[in-house]
Design an enzyme around this catalytic site. Structure first.
Site, short mmCIF file in Angstrom:
data_model
loop_
_atom_site.label_atom_id
_atom_site.label_comp_id
_atom_site.label_asym_id
_atom_site.label_seq_id
_atom_site.Cartn_x
_atom_site.Cartn_y
_atom_site.Cartn_z
N THR A 35 14.78 14.12 6.69
CA THR A 35 13.42 14.46 6.25
C THR A 35 12.75 14.80 7.37
OG1 THR A 35 12.69 12.29 6.50
CG2 THR A 35 13.50 12.69 4.28
N THR A 119 10.26 -5.03 5.84
CA THR A 119 9.17 -5.28 6.53
C THR A 119 8.07 -6.33 6.15
OG1 THR A 119 6.88 -3.87 6.53
CG2 THR A 119 8.04 -3.43 4.67
N ASP A 120 7.30 -6.65 7.34
CA ASP A 120 6.17 -7.62 6.88
C ASP A 120 5.34 -7.32 5.62
OD1 ASP A 120 4.85 -5.82 8.25
OD2 ASP A 120 4.26 -7.08 9.87
N GLU A 121 5.13 -6.22 5.45
CA GLU A 121 4.09 -5.62 4.43
C GLU A 121 4.61 -6.23 2.89
OE1 GLU A 121 2.71 -1.65 4.50
OE2 GLU A 121 2.72 -1.68 6.68
N TYR A 143 4.39 1.81 -0.89
CA TYR A 143 5.45 1.88 0.09
C TYR A 143 5.84 0.18 0.15
CZ TYR A 143 7.46 0.40 4.45
OH TYR A 143 8.01 0.13 5.75
N LYS A 147 9.52 -1.18 -1.03
CA LYS A 147 10.35 -2.17 -0.19
C LYS A 147 10.55 -3.49 -0.73
CE LYS A 147 11.45 -1.22 3.45
NZ LYS A 147 12.74 -0.48 4.00
N TYR A 200 -9.21 4.19 11.27
CA TYR A 200 -9.79 3.77 9.93
C TYR A 200 -10.74 2.76 9.77
CZ TYR A 200 -5.33 6.48 8.41
OH TYR A 200 -4.61 7.35 8.16
N PRO A 267 -7.27 3.57 1.41
CA PRO A 267 -7.46 2.74 0.11
C PRO A 267 -6.52 1.59 0.08
CG PRO A 267 -6.92 5.10 -0.38
CD PRO A 267 -6.79 4.73 1.01
P1 NAD Z 1 11.33 6.72 9.82
O1 NAD Z 1 10.46 7.23 9.05
O2 NAD Z 1 11.01 6.99 11.61
O3 NAD Z 1 12.83 7.15 9.66
C1 NAD Z 1 13.34 7.05 8.25
C2 NAD Z 1 14.79 7.61 8.49
O4 NAD Z 1 15.33 7.65 7.01
C3 NAD Z 1 14.75 9.19 8.83
O5 NAD Z 1 15.60 9.42 9.64
C4 NAD Z 1 14.97 9.86 7.44
O6 NAD Z 1 15.42 11.15 7.43
C5 NAD Z 1 15.66 8.86 6.71
N1 NAD Z 1 15.65 8.91 5.35
C6 NAD Z 1 14.41 9.05 4.62
N2 NAD Z 1 14.83 9.22 3.28
C7 NAD Z 1 16.27 9.07 3.24
C8 NAD Z 1 17.20 9.03 2.13
N3 NAD Z 1 16.69 9.29 0.90
N4 NAD Z 1 18.66 9.16 2.46
C9 NAD Z 1 19.06 9.22 3.68
N5 NAD Z 1 18.03 9.04 4.79
C10 NAD Z 1 16.75 9.22 4.48
O7 NAD Z 1 11.13 5.00 9.78
P2 NAD Z 1 11.37 3.96 10.90
O8 NAD Z 1 9.93 3.72 11.25
O9 NAD Z 1 12.48 4.15 11.67
O10 NAD Z 1 11.73 2.89 9.72
C11 NAD Z 1 13.04 2.51 9.55
C12 NAD Z 1 13.29 1.23 8.57
O11 NAD Z 1 12.48 0.12 9.16
C13 NAD Z 1 12.51 1.65 7.24
O12 NAD Z 1 13.18 0.88 6.21
C14 NAD Z 1 11.25 1.00 7.37
O13 NAD Z 1 10.74 0.29 6.06
C15 NAD Z 1 11.52 -0.22 8.06
N6 NAD Z 1 10.41 -0.87 9.19
C16 NAD Z 1 9.72 -0.09 9.86
C17 NAD Z 1 8.71 -0.26 10.57
C18 NAD Z 1 7.55 0.32 11.61
O14 NAD Z 1 6.74 -0.31 12.14
N7 NAD Z 1 7.98 1.57 11.72
C19 NAD Z 1 8.39 -2.13 10.51
C20 NAD Z 1 9.29 -2.82 9.86
C21 NAD Z 1 10.25 -2.36 9.03
O1 DAU Z 2 3.97 -3.86 9.44
C1 DAU Z 2 5.07 -2.78 9.37
C2 DAU Z 2 4.88 -1.45 8.77
O2 DAU Z 2 4.23 -0.85 9.99
C3 DAU Z 2 6.13 -0.44 8.48
O3 DAU Z 2 6.78 -1.30 7.46
C4 DAU Z 2 5.67 0.63 8.14
O4 DAU Z 2 6.92 1.69 7.67
C5 DAU Z 2 4.76 1.26 9.32
O5 DAU Z 2 4.33 2.48 8.91
C6 DAU Z 2 3.57 0.31 9.79
O6 DAU Z 2 2.50 0.34 8.73
P1 DAU Z 2 0.99 0.39 9.13
O7 DAU Z 2 0.43 0.81 7.94
O8 DAU Z 2 0.71 -0.82 9.82
O9 DAU Z 2 1.23 1.64 10.23
P2 DAU Z 2 0.48 2.55 10.63
O10 DAU Z 2 0.78 3.15 12.07
O11 DAU Z 2 0.15 3.70 9.59
O12 DAU Z 2 -1.44 2.02 11.01
C7 DAU Z 2 -1.38 1.00 11.72
C8 DAU Z 2 -3.01 0.66 11.44
O13 DAU Z 2 -3.61 1.67 12.04
C9 DAU Z 2 -3.18 0.31 10.11
O14 DAU Z 2 -4.20 -0.67 10.01
C10 DAU Z 2 -4.10 1.67 9.76
C11 DAU Z 2 -4.48 2.04 11.31
N1 DAU Z 2 -4.68 3.58 11.49
C12 DAU Z 2 -3.47 4.41 11.05
C13 DAU Z 2 -3.61 5.78 11.22
C14 DAU Z 2 -2.30 6.78 11.05
C15 DAU Z 2 -5.84 4.23 11.86
O15 DAU Z 2 -6.87 3.64 12.19
N2 DAU Z 2 -5.79 5.39 11.88
C16 DAU Z 2 -4.84 6.33 11.68
O16 DAU Z 2 -4.75 7.68 11.85
#
Ligand code: NAD
Ligand code: DAU
Length: 331
Positions: A35, A119-121, A143, A147, A200, A267
């Site tokens: 993606t 995720t912690d979410e 989201y 999850k 935000y 939101p």
């Molecule tokens: P990311 O968005 O960087 O990567 C997601 C990957 O999944 C991409 O390579 C995408 O191409 C692939 N993908 C999406 N839809 C797909 C599908 N239908 N089939 C096959 N592949 C698909 O995500 P990330 O931040 O690396 O997160 C990875 C995992 O960890 C997720 O499950 C997310 O919920 C979890 N997670 C993320 C965080 C965070 O802070 N980013 C924290 C805790 C848990």
């Molecule tokens: O907690 C784990 C999660 O962390 C993962 O499961 C999600 O995949 C990952 O996207 C992340 O979610 P958050 O919503 O916490 O992350 P994000 O980076 O989108 O935002 C972090 C914080 O920053 C949140 O309080 C929103 C704020 N923010 C985010 C963006 C993109 C801003 O203030 N400005 C911004 O432009």
């Protein structure tokens, strides 16, 4: 171990693949839909050591092809950005829930160990203290709801079919190769380019930061040492208000606070995340990277790796940014 890593071309998945190939000698197959968030470039230093299958986890035939010969599945594949789940939840339901179901069926058919990356979410927001594995599930965004649905499905496959399935829930990850829609890379790249930094609401929301390599090691630990049917929280060592994160990035990039712009809040924005990692620590895992050090390393990586982010920042991401923030990126 012979692993099927789903979503292994994304931010955290690609780090996990690097770690497992380099430090554990695993034979890895990556299944990824590529993606907007998935990029083969994320795997460039291991691409000749793995098998790559381009396909979606909700596609049973792609999963059947990819899973052949594997001993375990680790599922990272997901739609992951909360803001995108608010403007368009459909893809989240398809990938995060339907896709997880297809993978669980494949694991059941072949009798494979299964780790769901979560995720912690799923616990929602917490004013004080930290969530444990016993905390009630109370997701607030599309989201996190998808999850949570996936986690419940994983647990049901353990209880109903005795599938050796485990769940590892991480707090907010940061580090190299993170797509710039997320807070830290977005702010770093905007600061480097001289764009405004969109904060935000009042900027006082708190996130619990975990360096991506520590999460990769945590998931590996659960894969190797976790007890089937159990959930393990993998919380980072430091919490920080968003505005403090932004100020640190300004200082690390040599910019001043005039770039900060307070914008309309997300939101249903969760106020605070905090995750206790005691159970996983009891299994022998420890976070190794504190936020100060990890953030400095992350800023340095983005500064030194324009080859990675320039094509993103000059591509579709620009349109996303303009639609979402109502202003164009400068460069
Ligand atoms: P990311 O968005 O960087 O990567 C997601 C990957 O999944 C991409 O390579 C995408 O191409 C692939 N993908 C999406 N839809 C797909 C599908 N239908 N089939 C096959 N592949 C698909 O995500 P990330 O931040 O690396 O997160 C990875 C995992 O960890 C997720 O499950 C997310 O919920 C979890 N997670 C993320 C965080 C965070 O802070 N980013 C924290 C805790 C848990
Ligand atoms: O907690 C784990 C999660 O962390 C993962 O499961 C999600 O995949 C990952 O996207 C992340 O979610 P958050 O919503 O916490 O992350 P994000 O980076 O989108 O935002 C972090 C914080 O920053 C949140 O309080 C929103 C704020 N923010 C985010 C963006 C993109 C801003 O203030 N400005 C911004 O432009």
């Amino acid at each position: 171990m012979r692993l099927l890593v789903c979503g292994g071309a994304g931010f955290i998945g690609s780090g996990f693949v690097r770690l497992r190939v380099r430090d554990h000698g695993d034979e890895v197959t990556v299944l990824d839909k590529l993606t907007y968030a998935g990029r083969k470039e994320n795997l460039r230093d291991v691409i000749d050591k793995i098998r790559f299958v381009h396909g979606a986890i909700e596609d049973a035939s792609a999963v059947a092809e990819a899973v052949t010969g594997c001993e375990a599945i680790v599922n990272f594949a997901a739609e992951t950005h909360v803001d995108r789940s608010i403007s368009g939840p459909e893809a989240f339901i398809m990938t995060n829930m339907q896709g997880t179901h297809v993978l669980l069926e494949a694991a059941r058919e072949h009798g494979l160990r299964y780790v769901q990356v979560s995720t912690d979410e799923v616990y929602g927001s917490i004013e004080e203290g930290s969530f444990t594995e016993q905390s009630p599930l109370a997701p607030s965004s599309p989201y996190s709801a998808t999850k949570t649905g996936a986690d419940l499905l994983v647990s049901s496959y353990f209880h109903t079919y005795q599938l050796p399935a485990l769940i590892c829930r991480g707090s907010n990850n940061y580090g190299p190769y993170q797509y710039p829609e997320k807070l830290i890379p977005l702010m770093i790249l905007n600061a480097l380019a001289g764009d405004t930094l969109p904060v935000y609401g009042d900027g006082r929301n708190v996130r619990n930061w975990l360096f991506v390599e520590d999460f990769g090691r945590g998931i590996g630990h659960v894969l190797e040492h976790g007890v089937p049917g159990e959930v393990y929280n993998c919380g980072g060592p430091d919490e920080c208000e968003n505005i403090d994160v932004v100020r640190r990035i300004l200082s690390l990039t040599g910019r001043d606070e005039s770039l900060i712009e307070y914008v309309t809040d997300r939101p249903g924005h969760d106020r605070r995340y905090s995750l206790s990692a005691s159970k996983l620590e009891g299994l022998g895992w420890r976070a190794q990277v504190r936020f100060d050090e990890g953030l400095e390393r992350t800023v340095r990586w983005y500064r030194d790796n324009a080859w990675w982010w320039e094509p993103i920042r000059s591509g579709d991401y620009r349109d996303y940014y303009e639609r979402h923030y109502g202003r164009a990126l400068k460069a």
